[in-house]
Write an enzyme that holds these catalytic residues in place. Sequence first.
Site, short mmCIF file in Angstrom:
data_model
loop_
_atom_site.label_atom_id
_atom_site.label_comp_id
_atom_site.label_asym_id
_atom_site.label_seq_id
_atom_site.Cartn_x
_atom_site.Cartn_y
_atom_site.Cartn_z
N LYS A 107 19.56 47.61 -11.51
CA LYS A 107 18.70 46.73 -10.73
C LYS A 107 17.23 47.13 -10.80
O LYS A 107 16.34 46.34 -10.51
CB LYS A 107 19.19 46.64 -9.30
CG LYS A 107 20.51 45.85 -9.26
CD LYS A 107 20.99 45.55 -7.88
CE LYS A 107 22.20 44.65 -7.91
NZ LYS A 107 23.38 45.31 -8.50
C1 PLP Z 1 24.51 44.68 -8.83
C2 PLP Z 1 25.42 45.41 -9.76
C3 PLP Z 1 26.33 44.72 -10.57
C4 PLP Z 1 26.51 43.22 -10.49
O1 PLP Z 1 25.40 42.53 -11.00
P1 PLP Z 1 25.14 41.01 -10.62
O2 PLP Z 1 23.85 40.67 -11.22
O3 PLP Z 1 25.13 40.96 -9.13
O4 PLP Z 1 26.28 40.22 -11.18
C5 PLP Z 1 27.10 45.45 -11.45
N1 PLP Z 1 26.99 46.79 -11.54
C6 PLP Z 1 26.13 47.48 -10.77
C7 PLP Z 1 26.08 48.96 -10.89
C8 PLP Z 1 25.30 46.82 -9.87
O5 PLP Z 1 24.44 47.51 -9.11
#
Ligand code: PLP
Length: 488
Positions: A102
């Site tokens: 993120k």
């Molecule tokens: C947020 C997250 C996801 C999922 O991603 P999305 O964009 O919400 O589908 C998968 N893996 C990790 C480690 C995350 O932090």
Amino acid sequence: MRFISTRGGEKNISSSKAIINGIAKDGGLYVPTSFPSIFEKLKNKTSLTYEEIAFKVIKEYFTDFNDDEIKLAINEAYKDRFNVELKNNFLELYHGPTSAFKDAALLFLPHIMKLSKEKLNVDGDIVILTATSGDTGKAALEGFSNIEGFKVMVYYPMSGVSSVQEMQMVTQEGNNLRVVGIRGNFDDAQKGVKEIFGDNEFKEDLIKSKILLSSANSINIGRLIPQIVYYFYGYLQLVNKQKIKFGNKINVVVPTGNFGNILASYYAREMGLPIARFICASNENNVLSDFFNEGIYDKRRELILTESPSMDILISSNLERLLFEASGRDCNEIKRLMEELSKNGIYKVNKNIKDGLKDFYGNYATKEDVYKAISDMYNKEGYLIDTHTAVAYAALNKYISETKDETPYLIASTANPYKFPRSVTKALELDFGNIDDFDIIDKLYEYTKVSVPDNLKGLKNKNVIHKNKCEINELKKSLLDFIGVKND
Ligand SMILES: *Cc1c(COP(=O)(O)O)cnc(C)c1O
């Protein structure tokens, strides 16, 4: 470039306005009016840096700003703080301050928001309201910490994040931040935040106090666009490493929760990137894999707390944007489906939309699948992956054994394995006795010799700054407390 709402209520919105608003007034999500094609221009440019590709992608969408402004924002976001590495077919997206992917979006968002705020002459503070399933919260806190003109309020479900994730958030420093634990799960938190955003009267009152609410969840277009970048970057790395030739098709495999990451890969394809299939991997909360198989989205089930907590989600908000494209941009139909979802918890898409989704494949991984993926990867390849990435790897294996498809693939590797040390330890069938997650990190390091990122070292001894807790019906109250506004 302009932006429109998936539900038809807003048209012709500028990029800065779409970024500041976060969500459209009709409850829909902002989408760009078109997808500029850039792929062909990258031929013979496979050595471009991450920042250079980011510039090429982002400037197409955020046209309220000039090239220098965008370049500066990209530089401030990523330089010396974030990079992406390709290891075999795993695109490691977690080399940033929070050790999860993120960061790719949330390091950039504050800078583009700040520019947008200036462009629109927004007076007073912008308060970023975020519900987190674990990683968004920390990444938002890190990105916005001490950024002038912004405050951040993070709600996280006390049952539903790992202790490393919780410690990362509650120890976050910054003069403009608050973190609150909610006695509930992620969907409770997300629902509460959506209710606040849907309360126009409340928002008007806040504006009178010079406070504007906005969002850092992946519904914000300012967060989605920067995620397109790493698919182009990953593809060019595959070319550089001679795993594919420029122009060859690949499949992408994405561990999915709120559907932001995989949607970004779809947007990349709209911009010309040759992607054949999108493999959407879920954990035991397999609403999406059922959806891609049957065309029925049915959230009427218990949320299961899994060992990939950032994917413990029943309503994947960004799917709305994909449905919008798959339907041929039929905003009336999208509005109808989303109303059905909120009223009945279920909807069925028509044949037209189902056809538009044919390149998506959904499958899911159980806890056993995840453990097996982690131990196979480590024992056979000496490569350590986290539980979310393991969900993707397990779903990919199911896809390959079903289809025998030999297309080269790219797996989005979304978190550092040390963020989920207990699960990784169990998967490797190690037993370190009765110790906490932070000691497990040390033991796991001694065993694997895979280096621990700096931001996770010493986390245990950091000061807990944020101690606020609240019930699921008290989100508004704790927000008012934070921003110092009385509600009458
Ligand atoms: C947020 C997250 C996801 C999922 O991603 P999305 O964009 O919400 O589908 C998968 N893996 C990790 C480690 C995350 O932090």
